[in-house]
Write a protein that holds these residues in place. Sequence first.
Motif, PDB file in Angstrom:
ATOM      1  N   TRP A   1       0.859  -1.182   0.000  1.00 57.38           N
ATOM      2  CA  TRP A   1       0.000   0.000   0.000  1.00 57.38           C
ATOM      3  C   TRP A   1       0.895   1.231   0.000  1.00 57.38           C
ATOM      4  CZ3 TRP A   1      -0.845  -4.473   2.545  1.00 57.38           C
ATOM      5  CH2 TRP A   1      -2.093  -5.089   2.424  1.00 57.38           C
ATOM      6  N   GLY A   2       0.585   2.193  -0.850  1.00 61.04           N
ATOM      7  CA  GLY A   2       1.390   3.394  -0.913  1.00 61.04           C
ATOM      8  C   GLY A   2       0.793   4.410  -1.865  1.00 61.04           C
ATOM      9  N   PHE A   3       1.666   5.179  -2.532  1.00 63.99           N
ATOM     10  CA  PHE A   3       1.174   6.181  -3.474  1.00 63.99           C
ATOM     11  C   PHE A   3       2.240   6.491  -4.514  1.00 63.99           C
ATOM     12  CE2 PHE A   3       3.462   8.695  -0.376  1.00 63.99           C
ATOM     13  CZ  PHE A   3       3.991   9.768  -1.083  1.00 63.99           C
ATOM     14  N   TYR A   4       1.776   7.027  -5.640  1.00 69.79           N
ATOM     15  CA  TYR A   4       2.641   7.497  -6.725  1.00 69.79           C
ATOM     16  C   TYR A   4       2.527   9.017  -6.846  1.00 69.79           C
ATOM     17  CZ  TYR A   4       3.178   2.878  -9.097  1.00 69.79           C
ATOM     18  OH  TYR A   4       3.477   1.581  -9.440  1.00 69.79           O
ATOM     19  N   VAL A   5       3.627   9.670  -7.194  1.00 75.23           N
ATOM     20  CA  VAL A   5       3.601  11.009  -7.770  1.00 75.23           C
ATOM     21  C   VAL A   5       4.406  10.924  -9.060  1.00 75.23           C
ATOM     22  CG1 VAL A   5       4.166  13.442  -7.540  1.00 75.23           C
ATOM     23  CG2 VAL A   5       3.432  12.152  -5.525  1.00 75.23           C
ATOM     24  N   ASP A   6       3.731  11.072 -10.184  1.00 82.50           N
ATOM     25  CA  ASP A   6       4.371  10.903 -11.485  1.00 82.50           C
ATOM     26  C   ASP A   6       4.377  12.219 -12.256  1.00 82.50           C
ATOM     27  OD1 ASP A   6       4.527   8.127 -10.949  1.00 82.50           O
ATOM     28  OD2 ASP A   6       2.512   7.830 -11.750  1.00 82.50           O
ATOM     29  N   ASP A   7       5.460  12.439 -12.997  1.00 86.78           N
ATOM     30  CA  ASP A   7       5.548  13.581 -13.911  1.00 86.78           C
ATOM     31  C   ASP A   7       5.089  13.128 -15.292  1.00 86.78           C
ATOM     32  OD1 ASP A   7       6.656  14.918 -11.789  1.00 86.78           O
ATOM     33  OD2 ASP A   7       8.709  14.900 -12.586  1.00 86.78           O
ATOM     34  N   ALA A   8       4.130  13.837 -15.842  1.00 88.16           N
ATOM     35  CA  ALA A   8       3.624  13.524 -17.180  1.00 88.16           C
ATOM     36  C   ALA A   8       3.991  14.652 -18.138  1.00 88.16           C
ATOM     37  CB  ALA A   8       2.108  13.340 -17.150  1.00 88.16           C
ATOM     38  N   MET A   9       4.254  14.307 -19.368  1.00 88.57           N
ATOM     39  CA  MET A   9       4.512  15.336 -20.374  1.00 88.57           C
ATOM     40  C   MET A   9       3.808  14.977 -21.669  1.00 88.57           C
ATOM     41  SD  MET A   9       8.509  14.759 -21.551  1.00 88.57           S
ATOM     42  CE  MET A   9       8.331  16.004 -22.853  1.00 88.57           C
ATOM     43  N   LYS A  10       3.397  16.015 -22.368  1.00 84.23           N
ATOM     44  CA  LYS A  10       2.753  15.823 -23.665  1.00 84.23           C
ATOM     45  C   LYS A  10       3.845  15.662 -24.707  1.00 84.23           C
ATOM     46  CE  LYS A  10      -1.249  17.515 -26.182  1.00 84.23           C
ATOM     47  NZ  LYS A  10      -2.304  18.580 -26.222  1.00 84.23           N
ATOM     48  N   CYS A  11       3.888  14.495 -25.318  1.00 84.69           N
ATOM     49  CA  CYS A  11       4.990  14.154 -26.215  1.00 84.69           C
ATOM     50  C   CYS A  11       4.791  14.750 -27.602  1.00 84.69           C
ATOM     51  CB  CYS A  11       5.126  12.636 -26.296  1.00 84.69           C
ATOM     52  SG  CYS A  11       5.537  11.868 -24.716  1.00 84.69           S
ATOM     53  N   LYS A  12       5.781  14.534 -28.451  1.00 86.66           N
ATOM     54  CA  LYS A  12       5.759  15.120 -29.787  1.00 86.66           C
ATOM     55  C   LYS A  12       4.572  14.638 -30.613  1.00 86.66           C
ATOM     56  CE  LYS A  12      10.802  15.529 -29.862  1.00 86.66           C
ATOM     57  NZ  LYS A  12      12.084  15.039 -30.458  1.00 86.66           N
ATOM     58  N   ASP A  13       4.077  13.420 -30.322  1.00 87.26           N
ATOM     59  CA  ASP A  13       2.934  12.901 -31.065  1.00 87.26           C
ATOM     60  C   ASP A  13       1.596  13.320 -30.454  1.00 87.26           C
ATOM     61  OD1 ASP A  13       2.857  11.357 -28.789  1.00 87.26           O
ATOM     62  OD2 ASP A  13       2.946   9.418 -29.813  1.00 87.26           O
ATOM     63  N   GLY A  14       1.631  14.149 -29.410  1.00 86.17           N
ATOM     64  CA  GLY A  14       0.416  14.643 -28.787  1.00 86.17           C
ATOM     65  C   GLY A  14      -0.110  13.794 -27.656  1.00 86.17           C
ATOM     66  N   ALA A  15       0.508  12.631 -27.374  1.00 88.62           N
ATOM     67  CA  ALA A  15       0.062  11.746 -26.297  1.00 88.62           C
ATOM     68  C   ALA A  15       0.778  12.098 -25.000  1.00 88.62           C
ATOM     69  CB  ALA A  15       0.336  10.285 -26.661  1.00 88.62           C
ATOM     70  N   TRP A  16       0.060  11.941 -23.885  1.00 90.72           N
ATOM     71  CA  TRP A  16       0.655  12.139 -22.569  1.00 90.72           C
ATOM     72  C   TRP A  16       1.328  10.849 -22.105  1.00 90.72           C
ATOM     73  CZ3 TRP A  16       1.039  16.607 -19.739  1.00 90.72           C
ATOM     74  CH2 TRP A  16       0.275  17.702 -20.176  1.00 90.72           C
ATOM     75  N   ARG A  17       2.567  10.969 -21.645  1.00 96.12           N
ATOM     76  CA  ARG A  17       3.310   9.827 -21.105  1.00 96.12           C
ATOM     77  C   ARG A  17       4.088  10.289 -19.873  1.00 96.12           C
ATOM     78  NH1 ARG A  17       3.931   9.374 -26.755  1.00 96.12           N
ATOM     79  NH2 ARG A  17       2.923   7.511 -27.620  1.00 96.12           N
ATOM     80  N   PHE A  18       4.646   9.338 -19.141  1.00 98.49           N
ATOM     81  CA  PHE A  18       5.344   9.656 -17.902  1.00 98.49           C
ATOM     82  C   PHE A  18       6.844   9.766 -18.130  1.00 98.49           C
ATOM     83  CE2 PHE A  18       1.531   7.306 -16.358  1.00 98.49           C
ATOM     84  CZ  PHE A  18       0.879   8.432 -15.867  1.00 98.49           C
ATOM     85  N   SER A  19       7.387  10.902 -17.692  1.00100.35           N
ATOM     86  CA  SER A  19       8.833  11.105 -17.760  1.00100.35           C
ATOM     87  C   SER A  19       9.501  10.778 -16.431  1.00100.35           C
ATOM     88  CB  SER A  19       9.139  12.551 -18.150  1.00100.35           C
ATOM     89  OG  SER A  19       8.594  13.459 -17.196  1.00100.35           O
ATOM     90  N   CYS A  20       8.688  10.648 -15.378  1.00100.42           N
ATOM     91  CA  CYS A  20       9.224  10.291 -14.067  1.00100.42           C
ATOM     92  C   CYS A  20       8.158   9.529 -13.285  1.00100.42           C
ATOM     93  CB  CYS A  20       9.642  11.539 -13.298  1.00100.42           C
ATOM     94  SG  CYS A  20      10.340  11.187 -11.655  1.00100.42           S
ATOM     95  N   ILE A  21       8.556   8.393 -12.719  1.00 98.87           N
ATOM     96  CA  ILE A  21       7.685   7.566 -11.887  1.00 98.87           C
ATOM     97  C   ILE A  21       8.250   7.574 -10.472  1.00 98.87           C
ATOM     98  CG2 ILE A  21       6.761   5.246 -11.480  1.00 98.87           C
ATOM     99  CD1 ILE A  21       5.696   6.326 -14.025  1.00 98.87           C
ATOM    100  N   ARG A  22       7.427   7.979  -9.508  1.00100.35           N
ATOM    101  CA  ARG A  22       7.842   7.938  -8.099  1.00100.35           C
ATOM    102  C   ARG A  22       6.844   7.076  -7.331  1.00100.35           C
ATOM    103  NH1 ARG A  22       7.558  13.211  -9.550  1.00100.35           N
ATOM    104  NH2 ARG A  22       9.507  14.407  -9.808  1.00100.35           N
ATOM    105  N   LEU A  23       7.322   6.006  -6.736  1.00105.01           N
ATOM    106  CA  LEU A  23       6.467   5.100  -5.952  1.00105.01           C
ATOM    107  C   LEU A  23       6.980   5.027  -4.528  1.00105.01           C
ATOM    108  CD1 LEU A  23       4.307   2.925  -5.479  1.00105.01           C
ATOM    109  CD2 LEU A  23       5.901   1.252  -6.452  1.00105.01           C
ATOM    110  N   CYS A  24       6.093   5.293  -3.584  1.00103.49           N
ATOM    111  CA  CYS A  24       6.419   5.169  -2.162  1.00103.49           C
ATOM    112  C   CYS A  24       5.469   4.171  -1.517  1.00103.49           C
ATOM    113  CB  CYS A  24       6.270   6.514  -1.450  1.00103.49           C
ATOM    114  SG  CYS A  24       7.479   7.746  -1.912  1.00103.49           S
TER     115      CYS A  24
END
Length: 224
Positions: free
Chosen positions: A182-205
Amino acid sequence: MKEISRRDLLKTGLVSGTALAAMAAMGGCAAKPEEPSQTPGEAAQRVTVDYDAETVALAKEIISTPIHYTDAQLKEVYEIISCKCRYFWGNDFQDFDALKDTFTDEGPDGFQVLMGGKMQTLTPDEQIDRCIWSIGPQENMIPMHFGHNQIVRFLDDTHAQILTRMNDRHTYKDDGEVYAGWGFYVDDAMKCKDGAWRFSCIRLCYGVLENQLRCVKKMMEENS
């Protein structure tokens, strides 16, 4: 092998009364299960883990101020949440091509991961290799991830953060041994060159862990 009574099964909490009733309706289980690799008491053992302080600070930033989305942002929020859902489903269905498509290294810092230690810069392929090592088909398990209480915070038009409460519960097929966290994520998302959102950073605690993954046990034994 010592048989476990229905009363003992209920006391351990590993089998519910509803499940026992269903087993009885089907005539019970004729074949005896294999001996669990841990006793019920050992399998139910939980340990607490201190959250990473910097990740907690990010989570508190996200929840501290009410968020007012613009009309343009409202169109993007569900795309970011859907990316996180694809991340969970990619893990659970062991569809590692779909999982990899939720990562990006297009940002100036590449693709970064914080999971139980210091921040690391990896390639998406290296992160996929880690996922396969822990929950891949060779582990003979049914992985399950659950995400809740999600909040998206936009940093600008092409960068956002998403806070997600997480519970994972993985069950091994041979004897029903369970790993859960049991925990939580704080992830950084960015809109990529193709227009889709993806994660550039995954943080799991993780905050609470029940049992250990077998691959982790094996690694610890080999390094002891």
